[in-house]
Motif scaffolding. Structure first.
Motif, short mmCIF file in Angstrom:
data_model
loop_
_atom_site.label_atom_id
_atom_site.label_comp_id
_atom_site.label_asym_id
_atom_site.label_seq_id
_atom_site.Cartn_x
_atom_site.Cartn_y
_atom_site.Cartn_z
N MET A 211 -96.23 145.98 183.58
CA MET A 211 -96.94 145.56 184.79
C MET A 211 -98.01 146.58 185.18
O MET A 211 -99.12 146.23 185.58
N ILE A 212 -97.67 147.87 185.05
CA ILE A 212 -98.63 148.93 185.38
C ILE A 212 -99.86 148.84 184.48
O ILE A 212 -101.01 148.89 184.95
N MET A 213 -99.64 148.69 183.18
CA MET A 213 -100.76 148.62 182.24
C MET A 213 -101.56 147.34 182.42
O MET A 213 -102.78 147.34 182.29
N GLN A 214 -100.87 146.25 182.74
CA GLN A 214 -101.57 144.98 182.95
C GLN A 214 -102.49 145.06 184.16
O GLN A 214 -103.60 144.49 184.16
N GLU A 215 -102.06 145.77 185.19
CA GLU A 215 -102.92 145.95 186.37
C GLU A 215 -104.19 146.70 186.02
O GLU A 215 -105.28 146.39 186.52
N MET A 216 -104.07 147.71 185.15
CA MET A 216 -105.24 148.46 184.72
C MET A 216 -106.19 147.57 183.92
O MET A 216 -107.41 147.57 184.12
N ILE A 217 -105.61 146.78 183.01
CA ILE A 217 -106.42 145.87 182.20
C ILE A 217 -107.13 144.85 183.09
O ILE A 217 -108.33 144.57 182.91
N ASP A 218 -106.41 144.31 184.06
CA ASP A 218 -106.99 143.31 184.96
C ASP A 218 -108.15 143.88 185.76
O ASP A 218 -109.16 143.20 186.00
N GLU A 219 -108.01 145.14 186.18
CA GLU A 219 -109.09 145.77 186.95
C GLU A 219 -110.36 145.90 186.11
O GLU A 219 -111.47 145.59 186.58
N SER A 220 -110.21 146.35 184.88
CA SER A 220 -111.37 146.48 184.00
C SER A 220 -111.95 145.12 183.64
O SER A 220 -113.16 144.96 183.50
N TYR A 221 -111.08 144.14 183.49
CA TYR A 221 -111.53 142.78 183.19
C TYR A 221 -112.39 142.23 184.34
O TYR A 221 -113.45 141.64 184.12
N GLU A 222 -111.92 142.43 185.58
CA GLU A 222 -112.68 141.95 186.73
C GLU A 222 -114.04 142.63 186.83
O GLU A 222 -115.03 142.02 187.24
N GLN A 223 -114.11 143.90 186.42
CA GLN A 223 -115.39 144.61 186.39
C GLN A 223 -116.32 143.96 185.37
O GLN A 223 -117.53 143.81 185.62
N PHE A 224 -115.78 143.57 184.24
CA PHE A 224 -116.56 142.89 183.21
C PHE A 224 -117.10 141.57 183.76
O PHE A 224 -118.29 141.24 183.59
N VAL A 225 -116.26 140.82 184.44
CA VAL A 225 -116.68 139.55 185.04
C VAL A 225 -117.76 139.80 186.08
O VAL A 225 -118.75 139.04 186.17
N ASP A 226 -117.62 140.86 186.87
CA ASP A 226 -118.61 141.19 187.90
C ASP A 226 -120.00 141.37 187.30
O ASP A 226 -120.99 140.84 187.82
N ILE A 227 -120.08 142.15 186.22
CA ILE A 227 -121.41 142.48 185.69
C ILE A 227 -122.06 141.25 185.03
O ILE A 227 -123.28 141.13 185.02
N ILE A 228 -121.24 140.33 184.49
CA ILE A 228 -121.81 139.11 183.91
C ILE A 228 -122.26 138.16 185.02
O ILE A 228 -123.34 137.56 184.95
N GLU A 229 -121.44 138.05 186.05
CA GLU A 229 -121.80 137.20 187.18
C GLU A 229 -123.12 137.65 187.79
O GLU A 229 -123.99 136.83 188.12
N GLU A 230 -123.29 138.95 187.93
CA GLU A 230 -124.51 139.49 188.52
C GLU A 230 -125.69 139.44 187.55
O GLU A 230 -126.79 139.03 187.91
N GLY A 231 -125.45 139.85 186.31
CA GLY A 231 -126.54 139.95 185.35
C GLY A 231 -127.05 138.61 184.85
O GLY A 231 -128.24 138.45 184.59
N ARG A 232 -126.14 137.64 184.69
CA ARG A 232 -126.54 136.35 184.12
C ARG A 232 -126.69 135.26 185.18
O ARG A 232 -127.03 134.13 184.85
N GLU A 233 -126.41 135.59 186.43
CA GLU A 233 -126.53 134.64 187.53
C GLU A 233 -125.71 133.37 187.27
O GLU A 233 -126.15 132.25 187.50
N LEU A 234 -124.51 133.59 186.76
CA LEU A 234 -123.54 132.52 186.58
C LEU A 234 -122.53 132.57 187.72
O LEU A 234 -122.31 133.63 188.31
#
Length: 331
Positions: A211-234
């Motif tokens: 669970m601890i490691m999954q939380e870390m992965i999820d945080e980095s994943y959401e950051q990835f989603v953030d930069i695509i949402e902003e950069g690609r205007e999706l």
């Protein structure tokens, strides 16, 4: 010791003495000879297309796994991606007043979360603070971290058969607990807290640890989603639909809105030149110079091939002794 080995040692020592003498001479007399005996982190411009206009476009190449483990050169080290060198090239292009635009030619399966983030920040800085457009030209692969660093660029282009996407985060480790039991190998661990040896290769992971490691992965994943949402205007929903780890061809990525067009490197710099509106610009690429340090390294590697293999294996083990989060396509 064989005659060949003695000759190799004498040759290497001779090169070292010559290098030391040249370094001392250039330091004392401040001549321009340093360009001849430059280090690994020095690069020069190679003209791709000679233009008639005022200014130039710079192509910077990103090849290999994005990681910072090999930034410090060694005489036994083979050539590969150099994180510090790549960032320096971006800085040089940003600070060159003659540079009108920058193309990052990407050939990578991705790499480290931190290193990818540093490149992303650098590209954003170039566009926002230096007011220079950055275009991406994808080669055979620009997956995971390769797409992460592309997302903030003004425009992204790929070959129809480029492999891209693989949007997500991964962390891996090898568990050898059963193998160790079979051979009677036991590992004694003394630790300051229950999670100090989390993701150990010698025991099974507990549910709390997962669970601890999954939380870390999820945080980095959401950051990835953030930069695509902003950069690609999706929309975020659109990004989530694409960000399940799958890979896309260049054509599929275009249909999904992840890139702006299809084309080779020449097509990209011609489009950028037209978009900039400065006329027929010269197009150059940054290349790492094969200075004295590189020649010395190549000579030693050839003479001590077996020792070089052992050194590179040892260095790889040191750099990869523990799991870490990666924006990396592992297929």
């Amino acid at each position: 010791m064989s005659t060949k080995r003695w000759l190799a040692i004498v040759f290497a020592a001779g090169l070292f003495l010559i290098s030391s003498a040249v370094t001392m001479f250039t330091t004392v007399f401040s001549t321009s000879w340093d360009e001849l005996f430059q280090s690994e982190n020095v690069f020069h411009e190679n003209v791709i297309s000679q233009g008639t206009g005022n200014g130039k476009i710079v192509v910077v190449h990103l090849n290999g796994v994005i990681e910072s483990g090999y930034d410090t050169a060694s005489i036994f080290q083979t050539a590969g991606y150099n994180h510090r060198n790549f960032l320096d090239q971006l800085d040089a292009a940003a600070n060159d007043s003659n540079v009108r635009g920058i193309i990052v030619r990407v050939n990578t399966p991705g790499g480290g979360v931190v290193e990818s983030s540093e490149i992303y920040d650098k590209i954003v800085e170039i566009q926002e603070e230096y007011r220079k457009d950055v275009y991406i030209s994808m080669g055979s692969m620009a997956a995971s971290g390769g797409y992460y660093i592309a997302a903030p660029a003004k425009k992204i282009f790929a070959n129809p058969q480029t492999m891209t996407g693989s949007i997500g985060v991964i962390m891996q480790s090898i568990n050898i607990a059963e193998l160790a039991d079979e051979f009677g190998v036991s590992v004694e661990v003394i630790k300051s807290g229950p999670y100090k040896d989390i993701m150990s290769s010698t025991r099974e992971m507990t549910e709390d640890e997962r669970m601890i490691m999954q939380e870390m992965i999820d945080e980095s994943y959401e950051q990835f989603v953030d930069i695509i949402e902003e950069g690609r205007e999706l929309s975020r929903a659109e990004v989530y639909n694409l960000a399940d780890g799958r890979i896309f061809t260049g054509r599929q990525a275009l249909e999904a809105g992840l890139i702006d067009g299809l084309g080779h490197l020449q097509d990209v710099y011609e489009i950028l030149m037209e978009d900039l509106g400065y006329g027929d610009l010269t197009v150059v690429e940054y290349e790492s110079s094969l200075g004295f340090a590189s020649l010395f390294s190549l000579s030693v590697q050839k003479l001590f091939a077996r020792e070089a293999d052992i050194f590179n294996l040892s260095n790889w083990l040191q750099q990869n002794h523990g799991p870490r989060m990666m924006y990396l396509y592992t297929g």
